[in-house]
Design a protein around this motif. Structure first.
Motif, PDB file in Angstrom:
ATOM      1  N   GLN A 180     -14.282  37.618  20.615  1.00 24.77           N
ATOM      2  CA  GLN A 180     -12.942  38.194  20.536  1.00 24.77           C
ATOM      3  C   GLN A 180     -11.884  37.092  20.514  1.00 24.77           C
ATOM      4  OE1 GLN A 180     -12.245  40.933  23.729  1.00 24.77           O
ATOM      5  NE2 GLN A 180     -10.363  41.737  22.853  1.00 24.77           N
ATOM      6  N   LYS A 181     -12.035  36.087  21.402  1.00 29.93           N
ATOM      7  CA  LYS A 181     -11.066  34.991  21.452  1.00 29.93           C
ATOM      8  C   LYS A 181     -11.121  34.149  20.183  1.00 29.93           C
ATOM      9  CE  LYS A 181     -12.575  33.895  25.624  1.00 29.93           C
ATOM     10  NZ  LYS A 181     -12.741  33.237  26.938  1.00 29.93           N
ATOM     11  N   ARG A 182     -12.308  33.934  19.660  1.00 30.60           N
ATOM     12  CA  ARG A 182     -12.464  33.148  18.430  1.00 30.60           C
ATOM     13  C   ARG A 182     -11.783  33.844  17.249  1.00 30.60           C
ATOM     14  NH1 ARG A 182     -17.675  32.858  18.605  1.00 30.60           N
ATOM     15  NH2 ARG A 182     -18.096  34.569  17.177  1.00 30.60           N
ATOM     16  N   ASN A 183     -11.959  35.167  17.167  1.00 29.85           N
ATOM     17  CA  ASN A 183     -11.346  35.902  16.072  1.00 29.85           C
ATOM     18  C   ASN A 183      -9.826  35.988  16.198  1.00 29.85           C
ATOM     19  OD1 ASN A 183     -13.734  36.357  14.698  1.00 29.85           O
ATOM     20  ND2 ASN A 183     -14.172  38.248  15.818  1.00 29.85           N
ATOM     21  N   LEU A 184      -9.302  35.925  17.417  1.00 32.51           N
ATOM     22  CA  LEU A 184      -7.855  35.930  17.614  1.00 32.51           C
ATOM     23  C   LEU A 184      -7.232  34.583  17.253  1.00 32.51           C
ATOM     24  CD1 LEU A 184      -7.580  37.843  21.007  1.00 32.51           C
ATOM     25  CD2 LEU A 184      -6.916  38.678  18.752  1.00 32.51           C
ATOM     26  N   ASP A 185      -8.056  33.530  17.180  1.00 32.74           N
ATOM     27  CA  ASP A 185      -7.568  32.189  16.846  1.00 32.74           C
ATOM     28  C   ASP A 185      -7.093  32.077  15.406  1.00 32.74           C
ATOM     29  OD1 ASP A 185      -7.252  30.272  18.726  1.00 32.74           O
ATOM     30  OD2 ASP A 185      -9.295  29.529  18.642  1.00 32.74           O
ATOM     31  N   HIS A 186      -7.688  32.860  14.515  1.00 32.63           N
ATOM     32  CA  HIS A 186      -7.406  32.719  13.092  1.00 32.63           C
ATOM     33  C   HIS A 186      -6.011  33.227  12.742  1.00 32.63           C
ATOM     34  CE1 HIS A 186     -12.012  33.170  12.882  1.00 32.63           C
ATOM     35  NE2 HIS A 186     -11.682  31.906  13.001  1.00 32.63           N
ATOM     36  N   VAL A 187      -5.430  32.613  11.730  1.00 26.81           N
ATOM     37  CA  VAL A 187      -4.116  33.029  11.244  1.00 26.81           C
ATOM     38  C   VAL A 187      -4.286  34.237  10.330  1.00 26.81           C
ATOM     39  CG1 VAL A 187      -2.135  32.296   9.869  1.00 26.81           C
ATOM     40  CG2 VAL A 187      -3.224  30.695  11.424  1.00 26.81           C
ATOM     41  N   ALA A 188      -3.356  35.176  10.403  1.00 26.59           N
ATOM     42  CA  ALA A 188      -3.407  36.381   9.581  1.00 26.59           C
ATOM     43  C   ALA A 188      -2.192  36.415   8.656  1.00 26.59           C
ATOM     44  CB  ALA A 188      -3.424  37.621  10.465  1.00 26.59           C
ATOM     45  N   ILE A 189      -2.274  37.250   7.652  1.00 29.50           N
ATOM     46  CA  ILE A 189      -1.167  37.472   6.720  1.00 29.50           C
ATOM     47  C   ILE A 189      -0.453  38.760   7.142  1.00 29.50           C
ATOM     48  CG2 ILE A 189      -0.572  37.887   4.301  1.00 29.50           C
ATOM     49  CD1 ILE A 189      -1.656  35.120   4.747  1.00 29.50           C
ATOM     50  N   VAL A 190       0.866  38.745   7.087  1.00 25.45           N
ATOM     51  CA  VAL A 190       1.647  39.931   7.453  1.00 25.45           C
ATOM     52  C   VAL A 190       1.338  41.055   6.467  1.00 25.45           C
ATOM     53  CG1 VAL A 190       3.983  40.858   7.643  1.00 25.45           C
ATOM     54  CG2 VAL A 190       3.470  38.600   8.536  1.00 25.45           C
ATOM     55  N   ASP A 191       1.101  42.242   6.999  1.00 22.49           N
ATOM     56  CA  ASP A 191       0.769  43.399   6.170  1.00 22.49           C
ATOM     57  C   ASP A 191       1.956  43.802   5.309  1.00 22.49           C
ATOM     58  OD1 ASP A 191       0.435  46.733   6.145  1.00 22.49           O
ATOM     59  OD2 ASP A 191      -1.378  45.555   5.796  1.00 22.49           O
ATOM     60  N   LYS A 192       1.649  44.401   4.153  1.00 22.20           N
ATOM     61  CA  LYS A 192       2.718  44.771   3.209  1.00 22.20           C
ATOM     62  C   LYS A 192       3.675  45.808   3.783  1.00 22.20           C
ATOM     63  CE  LYS A 192      -0.167  48.075   0.692  1.00 22.20           C
ATOM     64  NZ  LYS A 192       0.439  49.361   0.562  1.00 22.20           N
ATOM     65  N   THR A 193       3.230  46.600   4.761  1.00 20.44           N
ATOM     66  CA  THR A 193       4.111  47.602   5.363  1.00 20.44           C
ATOM     67  C   THR A 193       5.184  46.968   6.236  1.00 20.44           C
ATOM     68  OG1 THR A 193       2.562  47.897   7.187  1.00 20.44           O
ATOM     69  CG2 THR A 193       2.366  49.409   5.333  1.00 20.44           C
ATOM     70  N   ASN A 194       4.928  45.772   6.760  1.00 23.49           N
ATOM     71  CA  ASN A 194       5.898  45.086   7.616  1.00 23.49           C
ATOM     72  C   ASN A 194       6.596  43.934   6.913  1.00 23.49           C
ATOM     73  OD1 ASN A 194       5.133  46.670   9.854  1.00 23.49           O
ATOM     74  ND2 ASN A 194       3.359  45.361  10.150  1.00 23.49           N
ATOM     75  N   LEU A 195       6.214  43.662   5.684  1.00 22.50           N
ATOM     76  CA  LEU A 195       6.699  42.468   4.997  1.00 22.50           C
ATOM     77  C   LEU A 195       8.207  42.483   4.790  1.00 22.50           C
ATOM     78  CD1 LEU A 195       5.615  39.875   3.856  1.00 22.50           C
ATOM     79  CD2 LEU A 195       5.340  40.988   1.665  1.00 22.50           C
ATOM     80  N   LYS A 196       8.778  43.619   4.436  1.00 18.25           N
ATOM     81  CA  LYS A 196      10.220  43.687   4.194  1.00 18.25           C
ATOM     82  C   LYS A 196      11.000  43.377   5.466  1.00 18.25           C
ATOM     83  CE  LYS A 196      13.868  46.693   2.384  1.00 18.25           C
ATOM     84  NZ  LYS A 196      14.827  46.248   3.390  1.00 18.25           N
ATOM     85  N   GLN A 197      10.552  43.911   6.611  1.00 18.54           N
ATOM     86  CA  GLN A 197      11.231  43.649   7.880  1.00 18.54           C
ATOM     87  C   GLN A 197      11.210  42.169   8.221  1.00 18.54           C
ATOM     88  OE1 GLN A 197       8.585  46.317   9.914  1.00 18.54           O
ATOM     89  NE2 GLN A 197      10.287  47.625  10.540  1.00 18.54           N
ATOM     90  N   VAL A 198      10.040  41.546   8.060  1.00 19.78           N
ATOM     91  CA  VAL A 198       9.898  40.133   8.406  1.00 19.78           C
ATOM     92  C   VAL A 198      10.726  39.268   7.466  1.00 19.78           C
ATOM     93  CG1 VAL A 198       8.273  38.218   8.570  1.00 19.78           C
ATOM     94  CG2 VAL A 198       7.638  40.457   9.433  1.00 19.78           C
ATOM     95  N   ARG A 199      10.704  39.584   6.175  1.00 23.35           N
ATOM     96  CA  ARG A 199      11.480  38.804   5.212  1.00 23.35           C
ATOM     97  C   ARG A 199      12.981  38.942   5.464  1.00 23.35           C
ATOM     98  NH1 ARG A 199       8.352  36.651   1.087  1.00 23.35           N
ATOM     99  NH2 ARG A 199      10.160  36.267  -0.216  1.00 23.35           N
ATOM    100  N   ASP A 200      13.429  40.114   5.933  1.00 21.49           N
ATOM    101  CA  ASP A 200      14.837  40.290   6.273  1.00 21.49           C
ATOM    102  C   ASP A 200      15.210  39.425   7.487  1.00 21.49           C
ATOM    103  OD1 ASP A 200      15.256  42.035   4.215  1.00 21.49           O
ATOM    104  OD2 ASP A 200      15.174  43.852   5.445  1.00 21.49           O
ATOM    105  N   LEU A 201      14.323  39.345   8.469  1.00 25.13           N
ATOM    106  CA  LEU A 201      14.594  38.508   9.646  1.00 25.13           C
ATOM    107  C   LEU A 201      14.670  37.027   9.288  1.00 25.13           C
ATOM    108  CD1 LEU A 201      12.260  40.206  12.266  1.00 25.13           C
ATOM    109  CD2 LEU A 201      14.751  40.258  12.246  1.00 25.13           C
ATOM    110  N   LEU A 202      13.862  36.627   8.301  1.00 26.38           N
ATOM    111  CA  LEU A 202      13.832  35.229   7.887  1.00 26.38           C
ATOM    112  C   LEU A 202      14.813  34.929   6.768  1.00 26.38           C
ATOM    113  CD1 LEU A 202       9.968  34.705   7.831  1.00 26.38           C
ATOM    114  CD2 LEU A 202      11.568  33.907   9.563  1.00 26.38           C
ATOM    115  N   ASN A 203      15.571  35.939   6.326  1.00 24.38           N
ATOM    116  CA  ASN A 203      16.523  35.804   5.211  1.00 24.38           C
ATOM    117  C   ASN A 203      15.852  35.285   3.950  1.00 24.38           C
ATOM    118  OD1 ASN A 203      18.684  36.718   6.761  1.00 24.38           O
ATOM    119  ND2 ASN A 203      19.047  34.680   7.563  1.00 24.38           N
ATOM    120  N   LEU A 204      14.695  35.841   3.625  1.00 27.15           N
ATOM    121  CA  LEU A 204      13.975  35.473   2.408  1.00 27.15           C
ATOM    122  C   LEU A 204      14.134  36.583   1.385  1.00 27.15           C
ATOM    123  CD1 LEU A 204      10.680  34.247   4.065  1.00 27.15           C
ATOM    124  CD2 LEU A 204      12.503  32.821   3.140  1.00 27.15           C
ATOM    125  N   ARG A 205      15.125  36.499   0.582  1.00 27.08           N
ATOM    126  CA  ARG A 205      15.335  37.555  -0.410  1.00 27.08           C
ATOM    127  C   ARG A 205      15.489  36.957  -1.765  1.00 27.08           C
ATOM    128  NH1 ARG A 205      16.503  43.175   0.024  1.00 27.08           N
ATOM    129  NH2 ARG A 205      14.796  43.604   1.383  1.00 27.08           N
TER     130      ARG A 205
END
Length: 65
Positions: free
Chosen positions: A40-65
């Motif tokens: 479980q800890k090993r699998n939590l170590d890996h980096v993930a990609i933000v899901d497409k359902t949350n991508l717009k929210q994250v891009r708005d927070l980072l001002n990536l438009r």
């Protein structure tokens, strides 16, 4: 018009890949690790990609438009 400020919490938590995808870390890997299995800890170590359902929210927070 003034420049938009990037959300300070978001810039610490997310970063961009070379192709423009947004990387994130997994939750539940900072404390109370004794009861979690090695797998479980090993699998939590890996980096993930933000899901497409949350991508717009994250891009708005980072001002990536």
């Amino acid at each position: 018009m003034p420049k938009l400020k990037t959300n300070s919490g978001a810039k610490k938590r997310f970063s961009l890949t070379g192709t423009g995808k947004v990387k994130r870390r997994h939750a539940y890997h900072s404390h109370i690790l004794t009861k979690k299995t090695k797998k479980q800890k090993r699998n939590l170590d890996h980096v993930a990609i933000v899901d497409k359902t949350n991508l717009k929210q994250v891009r708005d927070l980072l001002n990536l438009r």
